[in-house]
Design a protein around this motif. Sequence first.
Motif, mmCIF file in Angstrom:
data_model
loop_
_atom_site.group_PDB
_atom_site.id
_atom_site.type_symbol
_atom_site.label_atom_id
_atom_site.label_comp_id
_atom_site.label_asym_id
_atom_site.label_seq_id
_atom_site.Cartn_x
_atom_site.Cartn_y
_atom_site.Cartn_z
ATOM 1 N N LYS A 114 0.811 -1.218 0.000
ATOM 2 C CA LYS A 114 0.000 0.000 0.000
ATOM 3 C C LYS A 114 0.848 1.274 0.000
ATOM 4 N N ASN A 118 4.819 2.291 -4.428
ATOM 5 C CA ASN A 118 4.422 1.151 -5.247
ATOM 6 C C ASN A 118 3.256 1.476 -6.184
ATOM 7 N N HIS A 119 2.751 2.727 -6.106
ATOM 8 C CA HIS A 119 1.601 3.104 -6.934
ATOM 9 C C HIS A 119 1.791 4.424 -7.692
ATOM 10 N N GLN A 120 2.756 5.202 -7.289
ATOM 11 C CA GLN A 120 3.003 6.502 -7.910
ATOM 12 C C GLN A 120 4.480 6.576 -8.313
#
Length: 157
Positions: A114, A118-120
């Motif tokens: 999360k 790992n997402h941006q």
Amino acid sequence: MENTIKKLKVSAIENGTVLDHIPANQLFKVINILNLTDCKNPVTFGTNLESKLLGKKAIIKIADRYFADDEINKITLVAPQAKINVIKNFEVVEKRVLTVPSEITGIAKCGNPKCITNHQPVPTRFATVADNGKLKLHCHFCEKMTDAENVVILAKN
């Protein structure tokens, strides 16, 4: 009668850097960290060589290339006992001792699925922490603590 002649398993280099005492199972992580797959200089490596300290070790020799301290310190994540030798005219002119940097940026993945990294498109950033003689990474963004043995090295683009 025992043969006492020793043979070099990896040939000497005239000028460059030798990374020795790398744990054999960490060789390719070190190659990735230092981006040696894109290196134009001759690179020689050996793995599963005998070592009194490690049992099995790896070695990397890079001709005509020298590393800055911050480049070398990155490998402390996976090979804190590695030895660095600077070679000039076939002689060791400098031995470097690795030191764990206080911060690691952009070379390891955060273990928290999360975490924003790992997402941006945000570079990872960790503080290094010694805990009972073990190296751990503390994520600047999500504060997850990861053992150095479980660190995933980010692929080079």
